[in-house]
Design a protein around this motif. Structure first.
Motif, PDB file in Angstrom:
ATOM      1  N   LYS A 232       0.820  -1.215   0.000  1.00  0.00           N
ATOM      2  CA  LYS A 232       0.000   0.000   0.000  1.00  0.00           C
ATOM      3  C   LYS A 232       0.855   1.266   0.000  1.00  0.00           C
ATOM      4  CE  LYS A 232      -4.284  -1.502   0.496  1.00  0.00           C
ATOM      5  NZ  LYS A 232      -5.446  -1.006  -0.117  1.00  0.00           N
ATOM      6  N   GLN A 233       2.127   1.135  -0.349  1.00  0.00           N
ATOM      7  CA  GLN A 233       2.994   2.307  -0.352  1.00  0.00           C
ATOM      8  C   GLN A 233       2.485   3.307  -1.382  1.00  0.00           C
ATOM      9  OE1 GLN A 233       6.879   0.873  -1.194  1.00  0.00           O
ATOM     10  NE2 GLN A 233       7.290   0.263   0.908  1.00  0.00           N
ATOM     11  N   ALA A 234       2.709   4.534  -1.077  1.00  0.00           N
ATOM     12  CA  ALA A 234       2.288   5.595  -1.993  1.00  0.00           C
ATOM     13  C   ALA A 234       3.076   5.482  -3.297  1.00  0.00           C
ATOM     14  CB  ALA A 234       2.517   6.963  -1.357  1.00  0.00           C
ATOM     15  N   GLN A 235       2.367   5.662  -4.390  1.00  0.00           N
ATOM     16  CA  GLN A 235       3.016   5.645  -5.691  1.00  0.00           C
ATOM     17  C   GLN A 235       3.881   6.900  -5.817  1.00  0.00           C
ATOM     18  OE1 GLN A 235       2.857   3.204  -7.955  1.00  0.00           O
ATOM     19  NE2 GLN A 235       1.598   2.025  -6.548  1.00  0.00           N
ATOM     20  N   PRO A 236       5.076   6.762  -6.381  1.00  0.00           N
ATOM     21  CA  PRO A 236       5.912   7.954  -6.525  1.00  0.00           C
ATOM     22  C   PRO A 236       5.269   8.930  -7.500  1.00  0.00           C
ATOM     23  CG  PRO A 236       6.948   6.047  -7.578  1.00  0.00           C
ATOM     24  CD  PRO A 236       5.720   5.566  -6.870  1.00  0.00           C
ATOM     25  N   GLU A 237       5.258  10.198  -7.113  1.00  0.00           N
ATOM     26  CA  GLU A 237       4.682  11.225  -7.973  1.00  0.00           C
ATOM     27  C   GLU A 237       5.639  11.531  -9.095  1.00  0.00           C
ATOM     28  OE1 GLU A 237       3.193  14.656  -6.038  1.00  0.00           O
ATOM     29  OE2 GLU A 237       2.490  13.533  -4.307  1.00  0.00           O
ATOM     30  N   GLU A 238       5.114  12.134 -10.138  1.00  0.00           N
ATOM     31  CA  GLU A 238       5.956  12.530 -11.255  1.00  0.00           C
ATOM     32  C   GLU A 238       7.049  13.457 -10.746  1.00  0.00           C
ATOM     33  OE1 GLU A 238       5.422  15.149 -15.209  1.00  0.00           O
ATOM     34  OE2 GLU A 238       3.872  13.659 -14.838  1.00  0.00           O
ATOM     35  N   SER A 239       8.243  13.231 -11.229  1.00  0.00           N
ATOM     36  CA  SER A 239       9.389  13.999 -10.774  1.00  0.00           C
ATOM     37  C   SER A 239       9.182  15.492 -11.019  1.00  0.00           C
ATOM     38  CB  SER A 239      10.647  13.535 -11.507  1.00  0.00           C
ATOM     39  OG  SER A 239      11.725  14.347 -11.164  1.00  0.00           O
ATOM     40  N   MET A 240       9.500  16.271 -10.024  1.00  0.00           N
ATOM     41  CA  MET A 240       9.363  17.713 -10.146  1.00  0.00           C
ATOM     42  C   MET A 240      10.657  18.343 -10.671  1.00  0.00           C
ATOM     43  SD  MET A 240       6.293  18.210  -9.404  1.00  0.00           S
ATOM     44  CE  MET A 240       6.139  19.951  -9.189  1.00  0.00           C
ATOM     45  N   ALA A 241      11.685  17.525 -10.888  1.00  0.00           N
ATOM     46  CA  ALA A 241      12.953  18.046 -11.398  1.00  0.00           C
ATOM     47  C   ALA A 241      12.737  18.575 -12.812  1.00  0.00           C
ATOM     48  CB  ALA A 241      14.008  16.956 -11.399  1.00  0.00           C
ATOM     49  N   PRO A 242      13.364  19.684 -13.138  1.00  0.00           N
ATOM     50  CA  PRO A 242      13.189  20.230 -14.490  1.00  0.00           C
ATOM     51  C   PRO A 242      13.788  19.300 -15.534  1.00  0.00           C
ATOM     52  CG  PRO A 242      14.836  21.477 -13.262  1.00  0.00           C
ATOM     53  CD  PRO A 242      14.240  20.484 -12.316  1.00  0.00           C
ATOM     54  N   LYS A 243      13.137  19.241 -16.684  1.00  0.00           N
ATOM     55  CA  LYS A 243      13.646  18.441 -17.786  1.00  0.00           C
ATOM     56  C   LYS A 243      14.847  19.157 -18.387  1.00  0.00           C
ATOM     57  CE  LYS A 243       9.061  16.677 -18.996  1.00  0.00           C
ATOM     58  NZ  LYS A 243       9.064  15.519 -18.216  1.00  0.00           N
ATOM     59  N   LYS A 244      15.856  18.393 -18.721  1.00  0.00           N
ATOM     60  CA  LYS A 244      17.056  18.987 -19.298  1.00  0.00           C
ATOM     61  C   LYS A 244      16.798  19.343 -20.760  1.00  0.00           C
ATOM     62  CE  LYS A 244      20.275  16.771 -16.186  1.00  0.00           C
ATOM     63  NZ  LYS A 244      21.466  15.961 -16.054  1.00  0.00           N
ATOM     64  N   LEU A 245      17.410  20.421 -21.185  1.00  0.00           N
ATOM     65  CA  LEU A 245      17.250  20.903 -22.558  1.00  0.00           C
ATOM     66  C   LEU A 245      18.582  20.824 -23.288  1.00  0.00           C
ATOM     67  CD1 LEU A 245      15.135  24.115 -21.842  1.00  0.00           C
ATOM     68  CD2 LEU A 245      14.302  21.867 -22.549  1.00  0.00           C
ATOM     69  N   GLN A 246      18.497  20.736 -24.603  1.00  0.00           N
ATOM     70  CA  GLN A 246      19.683  20.736 -25.442  1.00  0.00           C
ATOM     71  C   GLN A 246      19.450  21.654 -26.628  1.00  0.00           C
ATOM     72  OE1 GLN A 246      20.640  16.686 -26.567  1.00  0.00           O
ATOM     73  NE2 GLN A 246      21.572  16.278 -24.589  1.00  0.00           N
ATOM     74  N   LEU A 247      20.542  22.161 -27.185  1.00  0.00           N
ATOM     75  CA  LEU A 247      20.484  22.889 -28.445  1.00  0.00           C
ATOM     76  C   LEU A 247      20.810  21.904 -29.551  1.00  0.00           C
ATOM     77  CD1 LEU A 247      22.367  26.214 -27.646  1.00  0.00           C
ATOM     78  CD2 LEU A 247      19.919  25.889 -27.962  1.00  0.00           C
ATOM     79  N   LEU A 248      19.947  21.838 -30.546  1.00  0.00           N
ATOM     80  CA  LEU A 248      20.158  20.983 -31.709  1.00  0.00           C
ATOM     81  C   LEU A 248      20.594  21.872 -32.862  1.00  0.00           C
ATOM     82  CD1 LEU A 248      19.814  18.315 -33.372  1.00  0.00           C
ATOM     83  CD2 LEU A 248      17.449  19.052 -33.751  1.00  0.00           C
ATOM     84  N   PHE A 249      21.758  21.601 -33.426  1.00  0.00           N
ATOM     85  CA  PHE A 249      22.255  22.317 -34.595  1.00  0.00           C
ATOM     86  C   PHE A 249      22.075  21.409 -35.798  1.00  0.00           C
ATOM     87  CE2 PHE A 249      24.316  24.335 -31.066  1.00  0.00           C
ATOM     88  CZ  PHE A 249      24.411  25.666 -31.428  1.00  0.00           C
TER      89      PHE A 249
END
Length: 128
Positions: free
Chosen positions: A9-26
């Protein structure tokens, strides 16, 4: 009578609040194909792109030896989510090999920071 297991009955982990990493695509392509590739990249939830006119550095002799007609290029700089980078690069590689005069080069560079939450949300294509 059912026995309750407290571990199950453990609580399901919530969606991560960490920001998604971004990249520059050339993406470097023939100038005549720049609009096609910019539109193609839009299908990967790219929220910001910048297209720059460029010129290749190969001599006329080298171009004719390689069967290339011109050295006018475009550099498309796109902000993408890191988790989509491999899918985008694979899709571009497939397009580079199948589209007539559609050859190009694509690579990514990690973004290490942005200033402001609203700017980050815009670049990451996240709802407010």
């Amino acid at each position: 009578m059912a026995i309750k297991n407290p571990i199950s009955k453990q609580a399901q982990p919530e969606e991560s609040m960490a920001p998604k990493k971004l990249q520059l695509l050339f993406t470097i392509v023939n100038r005549k194909k720049a609009e096609f590739y910019a539109d193609f990249l839009q299908s990967f939830e790219v929220n910001m792109q910048l297209t720059l006119a460029a010129s290749g550095t190969a001599s006329t002799e080298t171009l004719s030896l390689l069967g290339l007609s011109d050295s006018e290029k475009s550099v498309i700089i796109s902000v993408i989510k890191e988790e989509k980078a491999q899918a985008i690069l694979s899709a571009l590689e497939e397009k580079f090999s199948t589209i007539k005069n559609g050859k190009g080069i694509a690579y990514t560079v990690p973004m290490t920071g942005t200033i402001g939450v609203a700017i980050y949300q815009f670049l990451a294509n996240m709802p407010n």
